[in-house]
Design a protein around this motif. Structure first.
Motif, PDB file in Angstrom:
ATOM      1  N   ILE A 146     -13.616  61.363   1.084  1.00  0.00           N
ATOM      2  CA  ILE A 146     -13.438  60.487  -0.018  1.00  0.00           C
ATOM      3  C   ILE A 146     -12.018  59.710   0.456  1.00  0.00           C
ATOM      4  O   ILE A 146     -11.789  58.915  -0.056  1.00  0.00           O
ATOM      5  CB  ILE A 146     -13.243  61.436  -1.206  1.00  0.00           C
ATOM      6  CG1 ILE A 146     -13.515  60.564  -2.495  1.00  0.00           C
ATOM      7  CG2 ILE A 146     -11.777  61.949  -1.197  1.00  0.00           C
ATOM      8  CD1 ILE A 146     -13.254  61.314  -3.533  1.00  0.00           C
ATOM      9  N   SER A 151     -13.716  55.400  -0.755  1.00  0.00           N
ATOM     10  CA  SER A 151     -12.994  55.550  -2.096  1.00  0.00           C
ATOM     11  C   SER A 151     -13.227  54.342  -2.606  1.00  0.00           C
ATOM     12  O   SER A 151     -13.432  54.055  -3.895  1.00  0.00           O
ATOM     13  CB  SER A 151     -11.701  55.941  -2.099  1.00  0.00           C
ATOM     14  OG  SER A 151     -10.799  55.266  -1.312  1.00  0.00           O
ATOM     15  N   PHE A 168      -5.060  49.224   6.245  1.00  0.00           N
ATOM     16  CA  PHE A 168      -4.268  49.262   7.489  1.00  0.00           C
ATOM     17  C   PHE A 168      -3.991  47.795   8.121  1.00  0.00           C
ATOM     18  O   PHE A 168      -2.901  47.561   8.743  1.00  0.00           O
ATOM     19  CB  PHE A 168      -4.720  50.055   8.753  1.00  0.00           C
ATOM     20  CG  PHE A 168      -4.974  51.730   8.226  1.00  0.00           C
ATOM     21  CD1 PHE A 168      -3.961  52.183   7.518  1.00  0.00           C
ATOM     22  CD2 PHE A 168      -6.202  52.012   8.423  1.00  0.00           C
ATOM     23  CE1 PHE A 168      -4.112  53.564   7.140  1.00  0.00           C
ATOM     24  CE2 PHE A 168      -6.434  53.307   7.770  1.00  0.00           C
ATOM     25  CZ  PHE A 168      -5.559  54.192   7.393  1.00  0.00           C
ATOM     26  N   ILE A 205      -0.767  45.879   7.619  1.00  0.00           N
ATOM     27  CA  ILE A 205       0.380  46.385   7.879  1.00  0.00           C
ATOM     28  C   ILE A 205       0.920  46.896   9.164  1.00  0.00           C
ATOM     29  O   ILE A 205       1.843  47.445   9.577  1.00  0.00           O
ATOM     30  CB  ILE A 205       0.810  47.538   6.853  1.00  0.00           C
ATOM     31  CG1 ILE A 205      -0.117  48.845   7.280  1.00  0.00           C
ATOM     32  CG2 ILE A 205       0.438  47.215   5.566  1.00  0.00           C
ATOM     33  CD1 ILE A 205       0.394  50.229   6.936  1.00  0.00           C
ATOM     34  N   ILE A 247      -8.400  56.111  -7.201  1.00  0.00           N
ATOM     35  CA  ILE A 247      -8.990  57.069  -6.246  1.00  0.00           C
ATOM     36  C   ILE A 247      -8.590  56.473  -4.964  1.00  0.00           C
ATOM     37  O   ILE A 247      -8.675  57.103  -3.780  1.00  0.00           O
ATOM     38  CB  ILE A 247     -10.541  57.176  -6.412  1.00  0.00           C
ATOM     39  CG1 ILE A 247     -10.994  58.563  -5.923  1.00  0.00           C
ATOM     40  CG2 ILE A 247     -11.274  55.921  -5.772  1.00  0.00           C
ATOM     41  CD1 ILE A 247     -12.483  58.672  -6.449  1.00  0.00           C
ATOM     42  N   VAL A 248      -8.666  55.217  -4.895  1.00  0.00           N
ATOM     43  CA  VAL A 248      -8.357  54.604  -3.444  1.00  0.00           C
ATOM     44  C   VAL A 248      -6.987  54.892  -2.912  1.00  0.00           C
ATOM     45  O   VAL A 248      -6.675  54.394  -1.697  1.00  0.00           O
ATOM     46  CB  VAL A 248      -8.432  52.926  -3.531  1.00  0.00           C
ATOM     47  CG1 VAL A 248      -9.963  52.649  -3.551  1.00  0.00           C
ATOM     48  CG2 VAL A 248      -7.670  52.308  -4.453  1.00  0.00           C
ATOM     49  N   TYR A 265      -4.485  57.081  -1.045  1.00  0.00           N
ATOM     50  CA  TYR A 265      -4.723  58.224  -0.212  1.00  0.00           C
ATOM     51  C   TYR A 265      -4.156  59.552  -0.910  1.00  0.00           C
ATOM     52  O   TYR A 265      -4.784  60.537  -0.797  1.00  0.00           O
ATOM     53  CB  TYR A 265      -3.805  58.114   0.980  1.00  0.00           C
ATOM     54  CG  TYR A 265      -3.713  59.431   1.986  1.00  0.00           C
ATOM     55  CD1 TYR A 265      -4.994  59.657   2.709  1.00  0.00           C
ATOM     56  CD2 TYR A 265      -2.674  60.032   2.205  1.00  0.00           C
ATOM     57  CE1 TYR A 265      -5.151  60.792   3.484  1.00  0.00           C
ATOM     58  CE2 TYR A 265      -2.979  61.200   2.945  1.00  0.00           C
ATOM     59  CZ  TYR A 265      -4.024  61.444   3.503  1.00  0.00           C
ATOM     60  OH  TYR A 265      -3.987  62.626   4.343  1.00  0.00           O
ATOM     61  N   SER A 286      -6.766  60.553  -3.525  1.00  0.00           N
ATOM     62  CA  SER A 286      -8.029  61.122  -2.805  1.00  0.00           C
ATOM     63  C   SER A 286      -7.802  62.479  -2.009  1.00  0.00           C
ATOM     64  O   SER A 286      -8.876  63.157  -2.128  1.00  0.00           O
ATOM     65  CB  SER A 286      -8.562  59.881  -2.119  1.00  0.00           C
ATOM     66  OG  SER A 286      -7.862  59.449  -0.877  1.00  0.00           O
ATOM     67  N   ILE A 322      -8.019  65.063  -4.799  1.00  0.00           N
ATOM     68  CA  ILE A 322      -9.386  65.338  -5.275  1.00  0.00           C
ATOM     69  C   ILE A 322      -9.918  66.304  -4.094  1.00  0.00           C
ATOM     70  O   ILE A 322     -10.667  67.046  -4.596  1.00  0.00           O
ATOM     71  CB  ILE A 322     -10.126  63.830  -5.186  1.00  0.00           C
ATOM     72  CG1 ILE A 322      -9.714  63.056  -6.324  1.00  0.00           C
ATOM     73  CG2 ILE A 322     -11.651  64.196  -5.281  1.00  0.00           C
ATOM     74  CD1 ILE A 322     -10.804  61.744  -6.644  1.00  0.00           C
ATOM     75  N   ARG A 357      -1.746  56.959   4.732  1.00  0.00           N
ATOM     76  CA  ARG A 357      -1.846  57.188   6.016  1.00  0.00           C
ATOM     77  C   ARG A 357      -0.863  56.196   6.679  1.00  0.00           C
ATOM     78  O   ARG A 357      -1.205  56.305   8.017  1.00  0.00           O
ATOM     79  CB  ARG A 357      -3.386  57.112   6.523  1.00  0.00           C
ATOM     80  CG  ARG A 357      -4.220  58.236   6.075  1.00  0.00           C
ATOM     81  CD  ARG A 357      -3.880  59.208   7.408  1.00  0.00           C
ATOM     82  NE  ARG A 357      -4.569  60.632   6.986  1.00  0.00           N
ATOM     83  CZ  ARG A 357      -5.673  61.139   6.936  1.00  0.00           C
ATOM     84  NH1 ARG A 357      -6.670  60.158   7.575  1.00  0.00           N
ATOM     85  NH2 ARG A 357      -5.984  62.271   6.585  1.00  0.00           N
ATOM     86  N   PHE A 358      -0.217  55.608   6.137  1.00  0.00           N
ATOM     87  CA  PHE A 358       0.325  54.546   6.908  1.00  0.00           C
ATOM     88  C   PHE A 358       1.677  54.813   7.973  1.00  0.00           C
ATOM     89  O   PHE A 358       1.851  54.475   8.745  1.00  0.00           O
ATOM     90  CB  PHE A 358       1.123  53.474   5.773  1.00  0.00           C
ATOM     91  CG  PHE A 358       0.055  53.311   4.763  1.00  0.00           C
ATOM     92  CD1 PHE A 358      -1.235  52.506   5.335  1.00  0.00           C
ATOM     93  CD2 PHE A 358       0.206  53.272   3.302  1.00  0.00           C
ATOM     94  CE1 PHE A 358      -2.015  51.986   4.184  1.00  0.00           C
ATOM     95  CE2 PHE A 358      -0.623  52.827   2.591  1.00  0.00           C
ATOM     96  CZ  PHE A 358      -1.810  52.109   2.907  1.00  0.00           C
TER      97      PHE A 358
END
Lengths: 338, 338
Positions: free
Chosen positions: A73, A79, A282, A285, B73-74, B76, B79, B82, B281-282
């Motif tokens: 997810i 997601s 991503f 950025i 949910i989108v 990070y 999610s 979750i 995750r950036f």
DNA sequence: ATGAAAGCGCTAACAG
DNA sequence: CTGTTAGCGCTTTCAT
């Protein structure tokens, strides 16, 4: 669920009518007098009556719930697929139970069991990277529960499916590199037991062949994540292999490659142009921003769910369908010398 | 669910025993002879019997399902929450129904209704940005369904909650900037109706005060996404406001600020140091990499779920608990002059 | 216009 | 050791 819950019986008791009357009044059945209806609805409101979906499911042999099996997810793509699924499902009055396989075959098996036990009306599956045995999926069909594959399908498995045209997208992505004058284009490939991995590689090869560039698999590397991309790039640099472009199986891989090259002083896109395959937020950025294929996760979710609902709601059987979604190449800085 | 489903009765019929015997045999009840047990289990296996969780729920007044209400949910962070929830829930034999509010108050209301109707045994909520009225949440408690807030709580609402120490984390993040010699540190703040927005701002102010830097709110900007950050930076540059550091309410805001500054030729971190607050995750893939607070989403999910399960499984009532998770500052390139 | 009864699949007293 | 019965909450014939 404990005890605080008001049932139809409570309302019936209080109003000195039968449960059936209450049930009918609640669903605006024509046989019930306006008088009674009003009384019932009023009391239901006042008592904060909540219909018990569980009882309903049992009675109707229909849970109005669909199950999703999803690899992980936390990936943006997945997601957003879920978002698409949820929107369509809730719109149609269906609940959604989400199970993660975490890319593990036996976890996926357990997921199927859970969903079947929960009496879901249909299941959406994207198979895990690890799944090689499909008996648990066959069990779904054996139980007459509709099954739709999305994104990661099982070739030859007789079920509806919605995929994106990976081959074509990969082909166009690679062609884009060719068109911008690149000749020695590498491919960072994903696992070849996944159709996706295969298709993207084949699309890459096709585009090169079409352009009269005969590399075969000499520049294909096994790398489908950030770290593996780093290692692959190091290998390329150390071996002195000459490349001027990379088409990566996903964005994180592309970014890993890009960063590693940049750290070695190699200019992107001037010396090496890079194209990814979108699986995240991503692309916008990075520096330069990353050219990538837009996978339309949300759309895939909506399409898959509509296919599933159609199956669930249709009385008769009909042949399996395959929907192929088009994926756009979004050209950004990593492949475009300004 | 259609018809293919084998029930306990089918097995009983075939074996010429009663359903209760089958039920008992299946759960290895001591009263049943080894003989019968074997026969039953064998046949169950052969017929591919799936216990019907819906019927069980109805009977036991317990669905073994927990509901999650999540803003989007989108992200990070969410999610990964979750993932944490699912892992603990499935471990304990609970299913999970996920509902997205999409940051809309009335969608959140609908979610509550859905979950209550599904007879979930407990609910985990992170309130939407828009939620100002809490009657739907009170309804949960009124129905004696345990409720746990995670991350986005409602101050003063009597329920268990698990949060991270935003104030402290923001304070440490800002102090980190101060310690590296920054004096004119701006804050890109989130909505002040969310505790998180408030806390992070207060932490920022506290750190400055502690350091004897008296800026008040002169350098606080309303910006909590990529685009707003861009605009805020432009405003700063155009007004000629002098800054040498930014603490942003989340990563995307930080990145938006960073990029906009870089495009104007301003060096990060030398001229302006930047610290984000992790929601993606950036942090690892920007250039320079982004100093940020690690929010431990997965851990928050596990902790919240354990609190919920404890509530569900406990017979007696006990006072509300609040768990505060510590968040680590991860120092990376955007704030560290090498 | 309303009620009585049966049953969805399962379990748990209560009998034998 | 096994069977009978009742019932979870709801809908739905079939009566009335």
């Amino acid at each position: 669920m404990k005890k605080g819950f008001v049932t139809i019986k409570d309302i019936a008791w209080e109003l000195k009518v039968s449960p059936s009357t209450v049930s009918r009044a609640l669903k605006d059945h024509p046989d019930i007098s306006g008088e009674t209806k009003r009384a019932v609805n009023e009391l239901a409101e006042k008592l904060n009556y909540q219909p018990n979906a569980v009882a309903l499911s049992l009675k109707q042999q229909r849970s109005n719930t669909i199950g999703i099996i999803i690899p992980e997810i936390v990936h943006y793509f997945f997601s957003s697929v879920i978002s698409g699924i949820e929107d369509v499902a809730y719109e149609a009055g269906f609940n959604v139970i989400i199970c993660q396989s975490n890319e593990m075959a036996n976890r996926e098996k357990a997921n199927v069991k859970t969903l079947l036990a929960s009496q879901v009306d249909g299941i959406l599956v994207s198979v895990s990277k690890e799944t090689k045995d499909f008996s648990h999926l066959e069990k779904i069909l054996k139980n007459k529960v509709p099954l739709i594959f999305y994104d990661r399908i099982v070739p030859g498995f007789l079920a509806d499916q919605v995929i994106i045209d990976d081959f074509d997208a990969a082909c166009r992505a690679t062609r884009h590199l060719v068109d911008s004058g690149r000749k020695r284009i590498a491919h960072f490939a994903g696992p070849q037991n996944l159709l996706i991995g295969q298709q993207r590689k084949e699309g890459y090869k096709k585009a090169l062949e079409d352009a009269g560039i005969h590399l075969g698999e000499t520049l294909v590397y096994n790398a489908d994540n950030f770290e593996k991309a780093r290692l692959a790039v190091l290998k390329i640099l150390e071996s002195g292999t000459d490349i001027d472009g990379i088409f990566a199986v996903n964005d994180l891989t592309a970014i890993g490659a890009m960063q590693t090259l940049q750290k070695r002083g190699i200019k992107i896109p001037n010396e090496v142009a890079i194209v990814g395959f979108s699986d995240g937020r991503f692309s916008g950025i990075t520096d330069p921003t990353l050219t990538s294929v837009d996978q339309h996760g949300y759309e895939m979710g909506t399409v898959a769910t509509r296919m599933l609902l159609k199956r669930i709601l249709s009385k008769e059987d009909y042949p399996c369908e395959t929907k192929v979604l088009h994926a756009n190449l979004i050209v950004r800085g990593s492949s475009q010398v300004s």
